[in-house]
Design an enzyme around this catalytic site. Structure first.
Site: not given
Ligand code: NAD
Ligand code: TYD
Length: 339
Positions: A59, A82-83, A100, A125-127, A153, A157
């Site tokens: 962790d 990790a997140a 986390t 993230t852009d969020e 979330y 971040k």
């Molecule tokens: P994900 O949820 O698929 O994976 C997260 C990973 O982190 C998992 O393997 C989980 O086991 C691990 N994890 C969670 N808590 C932990 C802890 N306390 N210690 C160690 N490991 C831990 O997430 P993702 O979509 O791959 O996102 C990865 C990163 O990129 C995140 O920081 C997220 O904020 C960022 N991000 C994601 C997106 C997207 O579109 N998915 C876009 C921009 C930024």
């Molecule tokens: P998501 O993949 O959860 O990413 P984020 O909210 O971080 O951008 O969702 C992408 C978009 O899709 C968001 O506007 C919410 C919408 N959404 C649905 O309409 N239905 C769903 O079941 C999910 C998971 C997301």
């Protein structure tokens, strides 16, 4: 070089592990992951056959475990993926997001200070910028846009992102931060929009679109995100923030319709459900800085990337069937039954 990739058993982290093993064969890659519901060792099966790869379960918020990781593996670079990453889960249970995402980031950076590091990279993230109005297509997020978060979330971040920059200014820690738009591609956990819709469509289940489906996301193929982070590690300037995105904005409803069309499924599967609380309207990245300063450009167009992604889910049924037959079923019922 020894590179620790935290969260490397998740979606983007695992893609980054494979990116490094392919493009940086001289480096040792150590994945440090707690294996929460989102982490999956099956995803890393091929990596574990590579002698340059090590998996350590732990962790990021556990000081002792992180110190022992640093003592053992002597990382020169840490990339923190990790997140807790899902907005809907953060609305249900914010606590773990703070632990986390914020405290975990602090613990990791404290270890970087204690043991010494060449680079700590924070995957943000852009969020963190909040959202943009739907009727102002001329507006984009730049690195100087105010942070203005909407969900637990994104707030967590943003906290981690600011803490990373503070550790640079206060302690001189050599950090970089990237803020990327929504990713899609292989190993994307089924709770997120694109994999959820592909998997539901394949099972002829309803496709739950939040509200009218007019919210806009800026989609980037995951490999392009990995390439951008690698470039920031190689050429990025310490203390800097880099936005990552490819000007690929789509309304949710249009993404869902593309998926249905590709799979030859009827639009009658679409079901409009209660909107997400605090639902961000539009995300849109201005990637001028990373393009100008580091020469990064995305390589995968959406129509190619989405086909490749759908194909991946078609050919990796076992990967997602295992997930959706486990604990995920309870999550799905909580989130969508009677929504
Ligand atoms: P994900 O949820 O698929 O994976 C997260 C990973 O982190 C998992 O393997 C989980 O086991 C691990 N994890 C969670 N808590 C932990 C802890 N306390 N210690 C160690 N490991 C831990 O997430 P993702 O979509 O791959 O996102 C990865 C990163 O990129 C995140 O920081 C997220 O904020 C960022 N991000 C994601 C997106 C997207 O579109 N998915 C876009 C921009 C930024
Ligand atoms: P998501 O993949 O959860 O990413 P984020 O909210 O971080 O951008 O969702 C992408 C978009 O899709 C968001 O506007 C919410 C919408 N959404 C649905 O309409 N239905 C769903 O079941 C999910 C998971 C997301």
């Amino acid at each position: 070089m020894n590179i620790v990739v935290t969260g490397g058993a998740g979606f983007i982290g695992s893609n980054f592990v494979y990116y490094l093993l392919k493009h940086r064969p001289a480096d040792r890659v150590i994945c440090y992951d707690a294996l929460t519901y989102a982490g999956n060792l099956h995803t890393l099966e091929a990596a574990r056959k590579n002698e340059n790869f090590t998996f350590v379960r732990g962790d990021i918020a556990d000081r002792e475990a992180v110190a022992s990781l640093f003592r053992q593996e002597k990382p020169e670079v840490v990339v923190n993926f990790a997140a807790e990453s899902h907005v809907d889960r953060s609305i249900e249970t914010p606590d773990i997001f703070l632990k986390t995402n914020v405290l975990g980031t602090q613990v990791l950076m404290d270890a970087c200070r204690q043991f010494g590091i060449r680079r700590y990279h924070q995957v943000s993230t852009d969020e963190v910028y909040g959202d943009l109005p739907l009727d102002r297509p001329d507006l984009f997020f730049t690195e100087t846009t105010n942070l203005h978060t909407s969900s637990p979330y994104s707030a967590s971040k943003a906290g981690a992102d600011l803490l990373t920059l503070a550790y640079h200014r206060t302690y001189g820690l050599p950090v970089t931060v990237s803020r990327c738009s929504n990713n899609y591609g292989p190993y994307h956990f089924p709770e997120k929009l694109i994999p959820l819709m592909i998997i539901n469509a394949l099972q002829d289940k309803k496709l739950p679109v939040y509200g009218a489906g007019e919210n806009v996301r800026d989609w980037l193929y995951v490999e392009d995100h990995c390439a951008a982070i690698d470039l920031i590690l190689q050429k990025g300037k310490v203390g800097e923030i880099y936005n990552i995105g490819g000007h690929n904005e789509r309304r949710n409803i249009d993404v869902v319709k593309i998926i249905l069309k590709e799979l030859g499924k009827p639009e009658s599967l679409i079901e409009h459900v209660t909107d997400r609380k605090g639902h961000d309207r539009r995300y849109a990245i201005d990637p001028t800085k990373i393009h100008r300063e580091l020469g990064w450009l995305p390589q995968t167009k959406f129509d190619v990337g989405i086909k490749a992604t759908i194909e991946w889910y078609l050919t990796h049924r076992q990967w997602w069937e295992t997930i959706i037959s486990g604990e995920y079923r309870n999550y799905y019922a909580r989130m969508y039954d009677e929504r």
